[in-house]
Scaffold this motif. Structure first.
Motif, PDB file in Angstrom:
ATOM      1  N   GLN A  43       0.821  -1.208   0.000  1.00 35.94           N
ATOM      2  CA  GLN A  43       0.000   0.000   0.000  1.00 35.94           C
ATOM      3  C   GLN A  43       0.858   1.262   0.000  1.00 35.94           C
ATOM      4  O   GLN A  43       0.549   2.231  -0.699  1.00 35.94           O
ATOM      5  N   ALA A  44       1.927   1.253   0.779  1.00 31.05           N
ATOM      6  CA  ALA A  44       2.825   2.419   0.819  1.00 31.05           C
ATOM      7  C   ALA A  44       3.501   2.627  -0.532  1.00 31.05           C
ATOM      8  O   ALA A  44       3.625   3.757  -1.005  1.00 31.05           O
ATOM      9  N   GLN A  45       3.937   1.534  -1.161  1.00 32.12           N
ATOM     10  CA  GLN A  45       4.550   1.640  -2.487  1.00 32.12           C
ATOM     11  C   GLN A  45       3.549   2.200  -3.489  1.00 32.12           C
ATOM     12  O   GLN A  45       3.883   3.105  -4.259  1.00 32.12           O
ATOM     13  N   ASN A  46       2.331   1.694  -3.492  1.00 32.53           N
ATOM     14  CA  ASN A  46       1.314   2.140  -4.437  1.00 32.53           C
ATOM     15  C   ASN A  46       0.935   3.599  -4.233  1.00 32.53           C
ATOM     16  O   ASN A  46       0.550   4.281  -5.183  1.00 32.53           O
ATOM     17  N   ALA A  47       1.031   4.081  -3.016  1.00 36.42           N
ATOM     18  CA  ALA A  47       0.687   5.467  -2.699  1.00 36.42           C
ATOM     19  C   ALA A  47       1.891   6.404  -2.828  1.00 36.42           C
ATOM     20  O   ALA A  47       1.775   7.594  -2.556  1.00 36.42           O
ATOM     21  N   ILE A  50       6.718   4.992   0.203  1.00 34.13           N
ATOM     22  CA  ILE A  50       7.611   3.923   0.655  1.00 34.13           C
ATOM     23  C   ILE A  50       8.574   4.390   1.752  1.00 34.13           C
ATOM     24  O   ILE A  50       9.040   3.592   2.567  1.00 34.13           O
ATOM     25  N   GLU A  51       8.823   5.703   1.824  1.00 32.93           N
ATOM     26  CA  GLU A  51       9.757   6.202   2.844  1.00 32.93           C
ATOM     27  C   GLU A  51       9.265   5.926   4.262  1.00 32.93           C
ATOM     28  O   GLU A  51      10.051   5.968   5.215  1.00 32.93           O
ATOM     29  N   LYS A  54      11.362   3.232   5.681  1.00 36.85           N
ATOM     30  CA  LYS A  54      12.813   3.408   5.655  1.00 36.85           C
ATOM     31  C   LYS A  54      13.302   3.999   6.970  1.00 36.85           C
ATOM     32  O   LYS A  54      12.581   4.730   7.640  1.00 36.85           O
ATOM     33  N   THR A  55      14.528   3.690   7.313  1.00 35.10           N
ATOM     34  CA  THR A  55      15.141   4.329   8.483  1.00 35.10           C
ATOM     35  C   THR A  55      15.866   5.602   8.075  1.00 35.10           C
ATOM     36  O   THR A  55      16.146   6.447   8.915  1.00 35.10           O
ATOM     37  N   ARG A  56      16.163   5.725   6.762  1.00 33.39           N
ATOM     38  CA  ARG A  56      16.769   6.935   6.198  1.00 33.39           C
ATOM     39  C   ARG A  56      16.130   7.176   4.828  1.00 33.39           C
ATOM     40  O   ARG A  56      15.912   6.245   4.064  1.00 33.39           O
ATOM     41  N   ARG A  57      15.845   8.421   4.497  1.00 34.82           N
ATOM     42  CA  ARG A  57      15.220   8.732   3.212  1.00 34.82           C
ATOM     43  C   ARG A  57      16.091   8.364   2.022  1.00 34.82           C
ATOM     44  O   ARG A  57      15.582   8.103   0.939  1.00 34.82           O
ATOM     45  N   ASP A  58      17.424   8.303   2.203  1.00 33.57           N
ATOM     46  CA  ASP A  58      18.311   8.001   1.074  1.00 33.57           C
ATOM     47  C   ASP A  58      18.467   6.497   0.818  1.00 33.57           C
ATOM     48  O   ASP A  58      19.202   6.103  -0.080  1.00 33.57           O
ATOM     49  N   GLN A  59      17.775   5.655   1.571  1.00 28.19           N
ATOM     50  CA  GLN A  59      17.830   4.213   1.325  1.00 28.19           C
ATOM     51  C   GLN A  59      17.167   3.894  -0.001  1.00 28.19           C
ATOM     52  O   GLN A  59      16.212   4.549  -0.415  1.00 28.19           O
ATOM     53  N   ALA A  60      17.661   2.847  -0.661  1.00 31.64           N
ATOM     54  CA  ALA A  60      17.079   2.400  -1.922  1.00 31.64           C
ATOM     55  C   ALA A  60      15.651   1.908  -1.676  1.00 31.64           C
ATOM     56  O   ALA A  60      15.321   1.432  -0.596  1.00 31.64           O
ATOM     57  N   ASP A  61      14.812   2.010  -2.711  1.00 32.62           N
ATOM     58  CA  ASP A  61      13.427   1.567  -2.585  1.00 32.62           C
ATOM     59  C   ASP A  61      13.280   0.054  -2.635  1.00 32.62           C
ATOM     60  O   ASP A  61      12.314  -0.492  -2.128  1.00 32.62           O
ATOM     61  N   ASN A  62      14.214  -0.631  -3.253  1.00 36.09           N
ATOM     62  CA  ASN A  62      14.088  -2.090  -3.373  1.00 36.09           C
ATOM     63  C   ASN A  62      14.427  -2.764  -2.056  1.00 36.09           C
ATOM     64  O   ASN A  62      15.069  -2.193  -1.181  1.00 36.09           O
ATOM     65  N   ARG A  63      13.989  -3.996  -1.905  1.00 34.56           N
ATOM     66  CA  ARG A  63      14.221  -4.745  -0.667  1.00 34.56           C
ATOM     67  C   ARG A  63      15.431  -5.654  -0.779  1.00 34.56           C
ATOM     68  O   ARG A  63      15.737  -6.365   0.148  1.00 34.56           O
ATOM     69  N   GLY A  64      16.099  -5.646  -1.917  1.00 36.01           N
ATOM     70  CA  GLY A  64      17.201  -6.567  -2.148  1.00 36.01           C
ATOM     71  C   GLY A  64      18.517  -6.150  -1.647  1.00 36.01           C
ATOM     72  O   GLY A  64      18.884  -5.262  -1.043  1.00 36.01           O
TER      73      GLY A  64
END
Length: 64
Positions: A43-47, A50-51, A54-64
């Motif tokens: 839901q967060a991704q669709n809206a 996604i941040e 995250k613990t930091r806004r500069d983290q990558a969006d992927n989970r890998g």
């Protein structure tokens, strides 16, 4: 900006006879907690929010 007067906090609690049982239940890939958090993440991704996960806004969006 969100008004903090309307914020609420929720917490999930699971009680088991021992820590191993509780951990197994909470981390079971087919269990309700994994389902719930996977749903929130989707839901967060669709809206475009996604941040929130995250613990930091500069983290990558992927989970890998």
């Amino acid at each position: 900006m969100a008004d903090a007067r309307y914020w609420r906090v929720a917490k999930s609690v699971f009680v088991a006879k021992d820590a191993a049982t509780a951990k197994a239940y909470a981390t079971d890939p087919d269990g309700p907690y994994v389902y719930y958090y996977r749903s929130l993440l989707t839901q967060a991704q669709n809206a475009g929010r996604i941040e929130l996960f995250k613990t930091r806004r500069d983290q990558a969006d992927n989970r890998g």
